[in-house]
Write a protein that holds these residues in place. Structure first.
Motif, mmCIF file in Angstrom:
data_model
loop_
_atom_site.group_PDB
_atom_site.id
_atom_site.type_symbol
_atom_site.label_atom_id
_atom_site.label_comp_id
_atom_site.label_asym_id
_atom_site.label_seq_id
_atom_site.Cartn_x
_atom_site.Cartn_y
_atom_site.Cartn_z
ATOM 1 N N SER A 185 3.030 6.659 9.995
ATOM 2 C CA SER A 185 3.325 6.018 8.707
ATOM 3 C C SER A 185 4.719 5.404 8.684
ATOM 4 N N GLN B 299 10.783 7.438 7.463
ATOM 5 C CA GLN B 299 9.908 8.247 6.622
ATOM 6 C C GLN B 299 10.680 9.186 5.692
ATOM 7 N N CYS C 264 4.971 21.739 6.940
ATOM 8 C CA CYS C 264 4.252 20.497 6.686
ATOM 9 C C CYS C 264 4.318 19.643 7.949
ATOM 10 N N PRO D 20 5.987 11.063 4.024
ATOM 11 C CA PRO D 20 4.712 11.773 4.224
ATOM 12 C C PRO D 20 4.450 12.776 3.105
ATOM 13 N N ILE E 269 7.419 16.240 12.485
ATOM 14 C CA ILE E 269 6.921 14.887 12.685
ATOM 15 C C ILE E 269 6.775 14.677 14.189
ATOM 16 N N ALA F 238 3.276 15.878 9.973
ATOM 17 C CA ALA F 238 2.930 14.471 9.811
ATOM 18 C C ALA F 238 3.136 13.784 11.151
ATOM 19 N N THR F 239 2.362 12.751 11.399
ATOM 20 C CA THR F 239 2.616 11.931 12.574
ATOM 21 C C THR F 239 3.653 10.874 12.207
#
Length: 305
Positions: free
Chosen positions: A40, A87, A34, A62, A7, A36-37
């Motif tokens: 979210s 998250q 994986c 995410p 992340i 994700a930013t």
């Protein structure tokens, strides 16, 4: 090889670059990665025309992030770490926080240490430190209309152009109390070194199972910070005719109407921090905030006769 999550704060070029380099390196070792930013995990700020800007707690996870992951790596500053735990806390995923920001109070490592750190992670040579989080809900007409996970603090305060607010606050089964102030803070031990500290609250070590209630600029000398068991839920009733604003982790929140009720309780989810060495909270206080440093008198430049 393990499944690993990354992340990162895509607003910061260095975090974005390191995240993609790290993904390639892990993939070359056979890991499933994986990415994700942290976007979210940002709650978003409500506006008068949209007073409830809200995503359910479980809706922030995410895609691809789940309990099958071995661990996650966060690249950013303290704000990114707070967003990342919102998250992934429902996945029970431990995170290593790597500082690409400024203060980095919640981070464990730095970008230039990543090669050595990565080797240590893949060998499983680390500890996991659990820290309590809060579940914050806004109830309107006995229905929960807003909720969020919180690692640092929940703050409800007056709008900039309104006067001092009044709050009726009930903790557990204790009698309700009335507080007149610009706002109130409910803080975790992790948040005791954040807004709570600036508002005059005490520093609490992360392993103590308590919460804090701190009035902001109270209108009484008797209204001071209160420390109580985190097993006791908190209910806050606005006792003022004007709308107020609630902010969670300094990140986002919603408008609070006079008929609303705010409920705060310890969350069933915990923030799981990866520690590469034995946690030493006093060392962090000293390095980041200067706590406990010896006082050394400065020599005078004036020559005395």
């Amino acid at each position: 090889m393990p499944k690993i999550g990354i992340i990162y704060n895509n607003i910061k070029p260095i975090a974005t670059r390191v995240a993609h380099e790290l993904k390639e390196q892990l993939a070359s070792l056979g890991c499933e990665v994986c990415m994700a930013t942290s976007f979210s995990g940002i709650l978003g700020y409500a506006r008068p025309e949209n007073p409830l800007c809200h995503t359910p707690v479980d809706g922030l996870v995410p895609p691809g992030f789940d309990e099958t992951m071995a661990f996650g790596i966060v690249l950013g500053g303290d704000g990114t770490v707070l967003a990342a735990f919102r998250q992934v806390a429902p996945c029970k995923l431990p995170l290593l926080a790597v500082n690409t920001g400024h203060m980095g109070f919640l981070t464990e490592s730095y970008v230039n240490q990543l090669p050595k750190v990565l080797e240590q992670l893949l060998e499983g040579n680390y500890r996991v430190e659990k820290r309590s989080m809060l579940t914050v809900r806004v109830c309107r007409n006995d229905e929960a209309v807003w909720e969020a996970l919180c690692l640092n603090e929940m703050v409800v305060h007056r709008e900039p152009l309104t006067s001092m607010c009044h709050f009726e606050i009930k903790i557990g089964q204790h009698a309700a109390v009335d507080i007149a102030a610009d706002g109130v803070i409910v803080s975790t031990p992790t948040g005791s070194t954040a807004y709570s500290l600036s508002a005059g609250g005490p520093v609490v070590t992360p392993d103590v199972p308590v919460l804090q209630l701190i009035p902001i600029c109270p209108h009484s000398l008797a209204s001071r910070a209160l420390v109580f068991s985190d097993s006791e839920p908190v209910k806050i009733f606005p006792a003022t005719p004007n709308p107020m604003i609630m902010v969670v982790d300094g990140n986002g929140g919603c408008y609070i109407l006079p008929e609303d009720r705010i409920e705060v309780e310890r969350s069933p989810y915990s923030a799981r921090f990866i520690r590469l060495q034995r946690p030493e909270f006093f060392r962090i206080l000293r390095e980041k905030l200067g706590w406990g440093l010896p006082h050394i008198a400065k020599p005078t430049s004036v020559e005395l006769p």
